[in-house]
Design a protein around this motif. Structure first.
Motif, short mmCIF file in Angstrom:
data_model
loop_
_atom_site.label_atom_id
_atom_site.label_comp_id
_atom_site.label_asym_id
_atom_site.label_seq_id
_atom_site.Cartn_x
_atom_site.Cartn_y
_atom_site.Cartn_z
N ALA A 45 21.91 36.35 -18.91
CA ALA A 45 21.31 34.81 -19.05
C ALA A 45 19.93 34.75 -19.57
O ALA A 45 19.84 33.97 -20.48
CB ALA A 45 21.30 34.28 -17.83
N TYR A 46 19.12 35.47 -19.19
CA TYR A 46 17.72 35.54 -19.80
C TYR A 46 17.66 36.02 -21.19
O TYR A 46 17.01 35.35 -22.02
CB TYR A 46 16.65 36.25 -18.95
CG TYR A 46 15.18 36.08 -19.53
CD1 TYR A 46 14.64 34.93 -19.39
CD2 TYR A 46 14.84 37.25 -20.21
CE1 TYR A 46 13.47 34.73 -20.06
CE2 TYR A 46 13.62 37.05 -20.95
CZ TYR A 46 12.73 35.82 -20.63
OH TYR A 46 11.46 35.51 -21.41
N ALA A 47 18.21 37.13 -21.56
CA ALA A 47 18.20 37.51 -22.75
C ALA A 47 18.82 36.65 -23.82
O ALA A 47 18.73 36.58 -25.01
CB ALA A 47 18.68 38.92 -23.10
N LEU A 48 20.02 35.99 -23.38
CA LEU A 48 20.92 35.12 -24.33
C LEU A 48 20.54 33.96 -24.54
O LEU A 48 20.77 32.91 -24.92
CB LEU A 48 22.42 35.15 -23.79
CG LEU A 48 23.16 36.35 -23.76
CD1 LEU A 48 24.30 36.43 -23.42
CD2 LEU A 48 23.16 37.01 -25.51
N SER A 49 19.45 33.17 -23.49
CA SER A 49 18.83 32.08 -23.27
C SER A 49 17.97 31.79 -24.69
O SER A 49 17.22 32.60 -25.26
CB SER A 49 17.85 31.94 -22.12
OG SER A 49 17.20 30.63 -22.28
N PRO A 50 18.18 30.72 -25.52
CA PRO A 50 17.36 30.33 -26.94
C PRO A 50 15.86 30.06 -26.40
O PRO A 50 15.22 30.17 -27.05
CB PRO A 50 18.09 29.27 -27.36
CG PRO A 50 18.84 28.45 -26.03
CD PRO A 50 19.33 29.53 -25.04
N ILE A 51 15.54 29.96 -24.87
CA ILE A 51 14.10 29.79 -24.46
C ILE A 51 13.59 31.04 -23.88
O ILE A 51 14.29 31.20 -22.88
CB ILE A 51 14.02 28.55 -23.80
CG1 ILE A 51 14.57 27.26 -24.57
CG2 ILE A 51 12.50 28.07 -23.35
CD1 ILE A 51 14.53 25.89 -23.99
N ASP A 52 12.31 31.39 -24.17
CA ASP A 52 11.91 32.46 -23.41
C ASP A 52 11.03 32.03 -22.41
O ASP A 52 10.40 30.94 -22.47
CB ASP A 52 10.87 32.93 -24.50
CG ASP A 52 11.68 34.30 -25.34
OD1 ASP A 52 12.71 34.34 -25.22
OD2 ASP A 52 10.89 34.54 -26.35
N LEU A 53 10.71 32.63 -21.33
CA LEU A 53 10.15 32.39 -20.19
C LEU A 53 8.63 32.44 -20.45
O LEU A 53 7.98 31.34 -20.00
CB LEU A 53 10.22 33.45 -18.95
CG LEU A 53 9.66 33.08 -17.75
CD1 LEU A 53 9.96 31.71 -17.10
CD2 LEU A 53 9.76 34.16 -16.82
#
Length: 127
Positions: A45-53
């Motif tokens: 979910a994090y790696a495929l999210s278009p927004i970085d933390l």
């Protein structure tokens, strides 16, 4: 020598992309153990999210998650999945296009909103 290093780096990046998709598939596969499924879901979910933390425009820290944290998370999740099953997931991932993670996008946006609210209350809205 520099050309070889660049080729190795590109091959590593392709493996990482394939593993992210394989983890996305693992999160939905009933054969994957529950703990591995949770880790795979979070990492994918994090790696495929278009927004970085951590946004990339922040010097050094912006790329920290892309270069260190995501690959370490992928390595951890891959180790939690039995090798034959992971190989099957990698083969399936090579046939699937790159998915997008709406859940990852929402989770990162919620974290940013909570952080903004905390900063606002602590700094701007002091009584």
């Amino acid at each position: 020598m520099a050309v070889k290093a660049l080729q190795d780096l590109k091959a590593w990046a392709r493996r990482i992309k394939c593993d992210v998709v394989a983890l996305w598939l693992a999160a939905r596969d009933p054969r994957v153990p529950v703990a591995a499924k949770v880790a795979a879901a979070i990492i994918a979910a994090y790696a495929l999210s278009p927004i970085d933390l951590i946004p990339d425009f922040i010097p050094v820290l912006g790329y920290l998650d892309d270069v260190i944290l995501v690959p370490l998370g992928i390595a951890l999740a891959v180790r939690m999945i039995p090798a034959p099953l992971m190989q099957d997931l990698r083969e399936r991932a090579s046939a699937v296009g790159k998915p997008r993670s709406t859940g990852g996008l929402i989770a990162v946006m919620v974290l940013w909103l909570v952080a903004a609210a905390v900063i606002y209350r602590a700094v701007i809205a002091q009584p």
